[in-house]
Design an enzyme around this catalytic site. Sequence first.
Site, mmCIF file in Angstrom:
data_model
loop_
_atom_site.group_PDB
_atom_site.id
_atom_site.type_symbol
_atom_site.label_atom_id
_atom_site.label_comp_id
_atom_site.label_asym_id
_atom_site.label_seq_id
_atom_site.Cartn_x
_atom_site.Cartn_y
_atom_site.Cartn_z
ATOM 1 N N PHE A 9 37.639 43.734 56.645
ATOM 2 C CA PHE A 9 36.407 43.220 57.247
ATOM 3 C C PHE A 9 35.195 44.107 56.977
ATOM 4 C CE2 PHE A 9 38.050 46.063 60.502
ATOM 5 C CZ PHE A 9 36.910 46.679 61.011
ATOM 6 N N ALA A 10 35.402 45.391 56.691
ATOM 7 C CA ALA A 10 34.280 46.305 56.487
ATOM 8 C C ALA A 10 33.735 46.255 55.064
ATOM 9 C CB ALA A 10 34.696 47.737 56.833
ATOM 10 N N GLY A 11 34.455 45.607 54.151
ATOM 11 C CA GLY A 11 34.033 45.542 52.754
ATOM 12 C C GLY A 11 33.044 44.420 52.486
ATOM 13 N N MET A 13 33.277 41.636 50.596
ATOM 14 C CA MET A 13 33.833 40.298 50.773
ATOM 15 C C MET A 13 34.155 40.034 52.231
ATOM 16 S SD MET A 13 33.815 38.418 48.090
ATOM 17 C CE MET A 13 35.008 37.164 48.544
ATOM 18 N N GLY A 94 42.696 36.653 49.292
ATOM 19 C CA GLY A 94 41.750 36.668 48.185
ATOM 20 C C GLY A 94 41.823 37.943 47.374
ATOM 21 N N ALA A 120 44.936 33.108 46.464
ATOM 22 C CA ALA A 120 43.983 32.517 45.524
ATOM 23 C C ALA A 120 43.390 33.583 44.622
ATOM 24 C CB ALA A 120 42.870 31.799 46.280
ATOM 25 N N ASN A 122 40.947 33.206 42.854
ATOM 26 C CA ASN A 122 39.503 33.044 42.988
ATOM 27 C C ASN A 122 39.220 31.909 43.961
ATOM 28 O OD1 ASN A 122 36.628 32.508 42.421
ATOM 29 N ND2 ASN A 122 36.945 33.815 40.634
ATOM 30 N N PHE A 123 38.297 32.119 44.880
ATOM 31 C CA PHE A 123 37.925 31.091 45.843
ATOM 32 C C PHE A 123 36.674 30.333 45.421
ATOM 33 C CE2 PHE A 123 40.686 33.416 48.815
ATOM 34 C CZ PHE A 123 41.294 32.351 49.457
ATOM 35 N N HIS A 150 33.152 41.876 35.397
ATOM 36 C CA HIS A 150 33.020 42.116 36.825
ATOM 37 C C HIS A 150 32.205 43.373 37.104
ATOM 38 C CE1 HIS A 150 36.156 39.078 37.216
ATOM 39 N NE2 HIS A 150 35.886 39.035 38.506
ATOM 40 N N LYS A 154 35.246 47.042 40.701
ATOM 41 C CA LYS A 154 36.489 46.269 40.756
ATOM 42 C C LYS A 154 37.647 47.143 40.315
ATOM 43 C CE LYS A 154 38.650 41.897 39.429
ATOM 44 N NZ LYS A 154 39.099 41.657 40.811
#
Length: 257
Positions: A9-11, A13, A94, A120, A122-123, A150, A154
Amino acid sequence: MTRVLLAGFAGSMGQEVVKLVKGMPGVEITAGLAHRLTSQNPEDYGLAAGTPMYTSLDQVEAGVADVWVDFTLPSSVYQNVKFALEHGFTPIVGTTGLTDQQEAELKDLAQTQGLGGLIAPNFGMSAVLLMKFAKEAAKYFPDVEIIEMHHADKKDAPSGTALATAKMIAEVSDRTAPNSVETLPGARGGDYEGIKIHSVRLPGYVAHEQVLFGGPGEALTIRQDSFDRSSFMSGVKVALEKASDLDQLYVGLENIL
């Protein structure tokens, strides 16, 4: 109400997912997992006051959520998803970097646990369509290479999307890479069943992919570009809306659309 534990959650995405869920009726984030935190206040991350924030798997409480959304790192995703399945969470994943063997093991575990979910590569809808179109084109153009580009941060290469694209092409194309001499080792890129994959990592990029097909006297290029991480949220939204209906662990967003 669908209760979500958001791993990562802190990143970057993860923060996009926080924004998405805030606008979704019937869905709420009831816990978060991040290995490093710069603040102990959930509200600094857009979470509701009092939301539990865990920094390790052994802190995660039973029953804290129904769905485990994972946007973490390739080095931790397998253990995260395995933990989620073993503890009754429906995983929506993800994070890329899972091997074919790990995906197979997780699918078997999901079946044993009687759980569904989604992994997935990729979403983004444009990426899903690129893979679909590339698979169709490969029936007519067996000579193909993939270039994925990218951002510099990454961690894995090639990208999960590029690898998934190669796998889909390999299903319909019997491709053998031509022999060539590399005067600089690695110049021809990675090789997946005869399909060359080239990875670019540069600042300024987000997520981009080109599939290049060549034939006698002609060429076909299929390209998709994600200019902002918000582009992936339409797919995450679909996955969250369908999470309770998934009867197995699917790999690929296209399989639940």
